[in-house]
Design a protein around this motif. Structure first.
Motif, PDB file in Angstrom:
ATOM      1  N   CYS A 163       0.852  -1.193   0.000  1.00 22.94           N
ATOM      2  CA  CYS A 163       0.000   0.000   0.000  1.00 22.94           C
ATOM      3  C   CYS A 163       0.887   1.243   0.000  1.00 22.94           C
ATOM      4  N   VAL A 164       0.588   2.159  -0.892  1.00 22.28           N
ATOM      5  CA  VAL A 164       1.367   3.389  -0.959  1.00 22.28           C
ATOM      6  C   VAL A 164       0.746   4.420  -0.010  1.00 22.28           C
ATOM      7  N   ASP A 165       1.513   4.855   0.937  1.00 22.17           N
ATOM      8  CA  ASP A 165       1.155   5.852   1.951  1.00 22.17           C
ATOM      9  C   ASP A 165       0.144   5.326   2.962  1.00 22.17           C
ATOM     10  N   LEU A 166      -0.971   4.775   2.486  1.00 20.73           N
ATOM     11  CA  LEU A 166      -2.006   4.240   3.378  1.00 20.73           C
ATOM     12  C   LEU A 166      -2.702   3.092   2.654  1.00 20.73           C
ATOM     13  N   PRO A 167      -3.245   2.129   3.391  1.00 20.81           N
ATOM     14  CA  PRO A 167      -4.157   1.178   2.750  1.00 20.81           C
ATOM     15  C   PRO A 167      -5.369   1.967   2.253  1.00 20.81           C
ATOM     16  N   SER A 168      -5.747   1.774   0.995  1.00 22.32           N
ATOM     17  CA  SER A 168      -6.823   2.601   0.434  1.00 22.32           C
ATOM     18  C   SER A 168      -8.116   2.409   1.203  1.00 22.32           C
ATOM     19  N   GLY A 169      -8.738   3.523   1.576  1.00 21.20           N
ATOM     20  CA  GLY A 169     -10.009   3.481   2.294  1.00 21.20           C
ATOM     21  C   GLY A 169      -9.841   3.637   3.797  1.00 21.20           C
ATOM     22  N   LEU A 170      -8.589   3.541   4.272  1.00 23.27           N
ATOM     23  CA  LEU A 170      -8.343   3.671   5.717  1.00 23.27           C
ATOM     24  C   LEU A 170      -8.123   5.147   6.057  1.00 23.27           C
ATOM     25  N   VAL A 171      -8.758   5.596   7.133  1.00 24.58           N
ATOM     26  CA  VAL A 171      -8.604   7.003   7.537  1.00 24.58           C
ATOM     27  C   VAL A 171      -7.295   7.143   8.321  1.00 24.58           C
ATOM     28  N   ALA A 172      -6.475   8.095   7.897  1.00 21.68           N
ATOM     29  CA  ALA A 172      -5.115   8.223   8.439  1.00 21.68           C
ATOM     30  C   ALA A 172      -5.094   8.452   9.949  1.00 21.68           C
ATOM     31  N   GLU A 173      -6.046   9.200  10.466  1.00 23.24           N
ATOM     32  CA  GLU A 173      -6.029   9.527  11.896  1.00 23.24           C
ATOM     33  C   GLU A 173      -6.579   8.404  12.763  1.00 23.24           C
ATOM     34  N   GLY A 175      -7.553   4.995  11.846  1.00 27.74           N
ATOM     35  CA  GLY A 175      -7.361   3.557  11.604  1.00 27.74           C
ATOM     36  C   GLY A 175      -8.656   2.825  11.344  1.00 27.74           C
ATOM     37  N   GLN A 176      -9.675   3.546  10.884  1.00 26.00           N
ATOM     38  CA  GLN A 176     -10.937   2.894  10.501  1.00 26.00           C
ATOM     39  C   GLN A 176     -11.130   3.041   8.997  1.00 26.00           C
ATOM     40  N   TYR A 177     -11.667   1.984   8.375  1.00 19.40           N
ATOM     41  CA  TYR A 177     -12.057   2.103   6.965  1.00 19.40           C
ATOM     42  C   TYR A 177     -13.326   2.940   6.878  1.00 19.40           C
ATOM     43  N   ILE A 178     -13.459   3.732   5.832  1.00 22.25           N
ATOM     44  CA  ILE A 178     -14.753   4.381   5.647  1.00 22.25           C
ATOM     45  C   ILE A 178     -15.724   3.331   5.099  1.00 22.25           C
ATOM     46  N   PRO A 179     -17.023   3.494   5.367  1.00 20.92           N
ATOM     47  CA  PRO A 179     -17.991   2.464   5.004  1.00 20.92           C
ATOM     48  C   PRO A 179     -17.907   2.124   3.505  1.00 20.92           C
ATOM     49  N   GLY A 180     -17.980   0.837   3.232  1.00 22.67           N
ATOM     50  CA  GLY A 180     -17.986   0.371   1.848  1.00 22.67           C
ATOM     51  C   GLY A 180     -16.610   0.039   1.308  1.00 22.67           C
ATOM     52  N   LEU A 181     -15.530   0.466   1.982  1.00 20.61           N
ATOM     53  CA  LEU A 181     -14.194   0.219   1.427  1.00 20.61           C
ATOM     54  C   LEU A 181     -13.384  -0.807   2.231  1.00 20.61           C
ATOM     55  N   LEU A 198       6.509  10.597   3.990  1.00 20.46           N
ATOM     56  CA  LEU A 198       6.641  11.909   4.623  1.00 20.46           C
ATOM     57  C   LEU A 198       6.443  11.855   6.139  1.00 20.46           C
ATOM     58  N   THR A 199       5.328  11.255   6.585  1.00 17.51           N
ATOM     59  CA  THR A 199       5.096  11.094   8.027  1.00 17.51           C
ATOM     60  C   THR A 199       4.525   9.702   8.285  1.00 17.51           C
ATOM     61  N   LEU A 200       4.625   9.278   9.549  1.00 16.60           N
ATOM     62  CA  LEU A 200       3.887   8.086   9.979  1.00 16.60           C
ATOM     63  C   LEU A 200       2.527   8.542  10.494  1.00 16.60           C
ATOM     64  N   LYS A 201       1.472   7.816  10.107  1.00 16.20           N
ATOM     65  CA  LYS A 201       0.114   8.207  10.476  1.00 16.20           C
ATOM     66  C   LYS A 201      -0.402   7.303  11.602  1.00 16.20           C
ATOM     67  N   PRO A 202      -1.114   7.872  12.581  1.00 14.26           N
ATOM     68  CA  PRO A 202      -1.575   7.046  13.711  1.00 14.26           C
ATOM     69  C   PRO A 202      -2.484   5.900  13.297  1.00 14.26           C
ATOM     70  N   GLY A 203      -3.291   6.133  12.253  1.00 14.98           N
ATOM     71  CA  GLY A 203      -4.249   5.104  11.845  1.00 14.98           C
ATOM     72  C   GLY A 203      -3.599   3.801  11.388  1.00 14.98           C
ATOM     73  N   LEU A 204      -2.303   3.813  11.110  1.00 16.26           N
ATOM     74  CA  LEU A 204      -1.634   2.564  10.706  1.00 16.26           C
ATOM     75  C   LEU A 204      -1.457   1.622  11.885  1.00 16.26           C
ATOM     76  N   PHE A 205      -1.632   2.139  13.113  1.00 20.12           N
ATOM     77  CA  PHE A 205      -1.230   1.362  14.287  1.00 20.12           C
ATOM     78  C   PHE A 205      -2.359   1.078  15.256  1.00 20.12           C
ATOM     79  N   THR A 206      -3.578   1.471  14.941  1.00 20.17           N
ATOM     80  CA  THR A 206      -4.669   1.229  15.875  1.00 20.17           C
ATOM     81  C   THR A 206      -5.950   0.898  15.108  1.00 20.17           C
ATOM     82  N   GLY A 207      -6.943   0.369  15.830  1.00 17.83           N
ATOM     83  CA  GLY A 207      -8.221   0.032  15.202  1.00 17.83           C
ATOM     84  C   GLY A 207      -8.041  -1.026  14.118  1.00 17.83           C
TER      85      GLY A 207
END
Ligand code: NAX
Ligand code: K
Length: 505
Positions: A163-173, A175-181, A198-207
């Protein structure tokens, strides 16, 4: 580029901070520089992950996340590697950087396709569909059908995904997918990797983030984030505690566990929960451990654990002890809480104690009073308990775990350890921690009681200082997860065995 391991702390940044960094850096660099660096990092990692790939599938979205994918595809193609690109964008609508990468890919003859290629386990999917530009309220409202198809294809693919930067559909802050994704069958996929840029995002590590991201890699694109304030920290290992030769049991404090409603009260025997917490405190090195079971006819002694002293709860010296209250407390715990909240020197509230507080404004007032008096208190809710305390829903807590923990900590002026994948530790005036240790083997009854007992042992041993509760909760959470991470593969993890595996720290 580095692979993120739980060997040291890492600062985590929200999207607003990442955007500010991007804007200030981009202004000082030649146009397109950051995207070229992102493409280089992605291509390098893709090759390292799948050196024998017969196909690299780049699924590219219409924004700059897709631009990173196009840039990486170009580099692999130039290097003679077999690349197939599917792109949701158009030259007319793509942002300037992505359009430039598309132009460069066209000129280099990168193969574009309308449909994803078929892939085997040695191949690689590169997910460059959505990054930090993901909107909870997308316009147009219905996502492109191809986006959904390609995501589903990746989630079910035999090949690993980068995944580049984030898993697609996951909210960076959050760590939850938006509905449907979200994936239809989480956990059923091949290996996953995420290269955070550029930065590490909290959503990669929780939820949902830990499952979504898999192994996390980081490239700062040559831009130090020193001008920005982290919104959270990924916790590092606690410093080793050194026990002085000239110490004694009083140096490590008394832990008094109050809980364990008996079978007679409501037909639900829960003494085991209190005994697990006591066992954890004992093995974690508390000076003395006492248990007060909320059951008049309870055991006279613990034959398996003679070190643990049985007490009636009203015979405990609450004002000298670190009290762990609530494990298996049932309905009976409400009656002891007014005294426990007012008298305990240091306090860990878990499980039914939290439910009782959530249901009673007077107990809430007493808990806030502790906060005002600066008496060390740790709450250890799981998401449902946190939802009750916040008078909200579990879904709302999970939708933003950092915010939920921060809000609760602020509301009661105490430390909150919000359990779940990527536990969050928050306290007033402190940047929250996300705990990196632990795994799904902890999803078995009693491990929360073990954690409460361990927090109690660490809090009892902390020197009296303003952040004793925050330090103890962070340390205990890390150690609890680490005990599960080093668990032997062929041995069942039970809460009792977990408690025995703890060490004095
Ligand atoms: N911001 C930065 O610091 C940098 C960004 N870069 C890349 O650019 C990305 C951000 O680019 P963008 O701002 O263009 O945003 P993205 O490319 O992440 O997302 C925008 C695209 O997603 C679509 N979209 C948004 N929400 C949607 C939803 N809910 N359902 C369906 N489609 C949706 C939009 O229509 C648009 O096509 C980063 O994640 C990173 O990959 C890198 O190139 C380098 C530096
Ligand atoms: K992505």
């Amino acid at each position: 580029m580095q692979r993120i391991a739980p060997d040291r702390p890492h600062p985590l940044f929200d999207t607003a901070a990442t955007r500010r960094l991007e804007a200030s850096t981009a202004a000082a660099l030649a146009p397109h520089t950051l995207m070229q660096r992102a493409g280089q990092a992605t291509a390098r990692l893709a090759l390292a992950l799948a050196p024998h790939a017969r196909t690299f599938w780049f699924a590219c979205g219409g924004g700059n996340n897709g631009g990173d994918g196009l840039e990486a595809a170009l580099l692999l193609h130039r290097g003679g590697h077999p690349v197939v690109v599917t792109w949701l964008g158009t030259p007319e609508t793509a942002p300037a950087d992505a359009r430039q990468s598309w132009q460069r890919a066209q000129e280099a003859g990168v193969p574009f396709a309308a449909e994803p290629p078929s892939l085997g386990p040695q191949d690689l999917c590169v997910d460059a569909l959505l990054g930090i530009g993901l909107r909870a309220d997308p316009r147009p409202r219905k996502p492109d059908a191809r986006l959904l198809q390609w995501l589903a294809r990746m989630h079910a693919c035999a090949a690993p995904t980068l995944c580049v930067d984030l898993p697609s559909g996951l909210v960076a802050e959050s760590g939850q997918y938006i509905p449907g994704l979200a994936p239809a069958h989480p956990g059923a996929t091949a290996a996953r990797h995420t290269l955070s840029l550029l930065t590490l995002k909290p959503g990669l590590f929780t939820g949902q983030g830990r499952d979504a991201a898999g192994s996390v890699w980081f490239d700062d694109l040559g831009v130090p984030a020193s001008t920005e304030t982290p919104c959270a920290w990924l916790a590092g290992p606690p410093a080793p505690a050194v026990r002085a030769h000239a110490s004694h049991k009083g140096s490590y404090g008394d832990v008094a566990v109050i809980g364990g409603e008996g079978l007679q009260a409501r037909g639900m025997g829960m003494t085991g929960a209190a005994l697990l917490a006591a066992s954890a405190a004992l093995h974690a090195g508390a000076g003395r451990v006492m248990v007060a079971l909320l059951d008049a006819g309870a055991l006279p002694a613990l034959p398996q654990q003679p070190e643990v002293m049985l007490r009636r709860w009203d015979a405990l010296a609450l004002d000298h002890a670190t009290v762990v209250c609530g494990c298996g407390g049932g309905a009976a715990v409400a009656a002891v809480l007014p005294d426990v909240l007012q008298q305990s020197a240091r306090l860990v509230l878990d499980a039914d104690a939290l439910n009782a507080v959530a249901a009673d404004p007077h107990l809430q007032h007493l808990l806030r009073e502790r906060g005002r008096q600066g008496r060390p208190t740790v709450l250890t809710p799981h998401p449902l308990e946190a939802a009750r305390l916040l008078a909200g829903t579990t879904a709302a807590v999970q939708a933003d775990r950092l915010a939920a923990a921060r809000t609760l900590a602020g509301q009661y002026g105490c430390t909150v350890l919000l359990k779940g994948s990527g536990s969050v530790i928050a306290a007033p005036g402190r940047t929250p921690l996300i705990n990196p240790t632990g795994n799904a083997r902890l999803a078995t009854g009693g491990t929360g009681d073990v954690l409460a007992g361990l927090v109690g042992a660490r809090l009892a041993a902390e020197p009296a200082q303003a952040d004793a509760a925050f330090a103890a909760a962070g340390r205990a959470c890390w150690e609890h997860g680490a005990a599960a991470d080093r668990w032997p593969a062929g041995r069942s993890l039970t809460a009792g065995a977990l408690a025995h595996s703890l060490n004095a720290g």
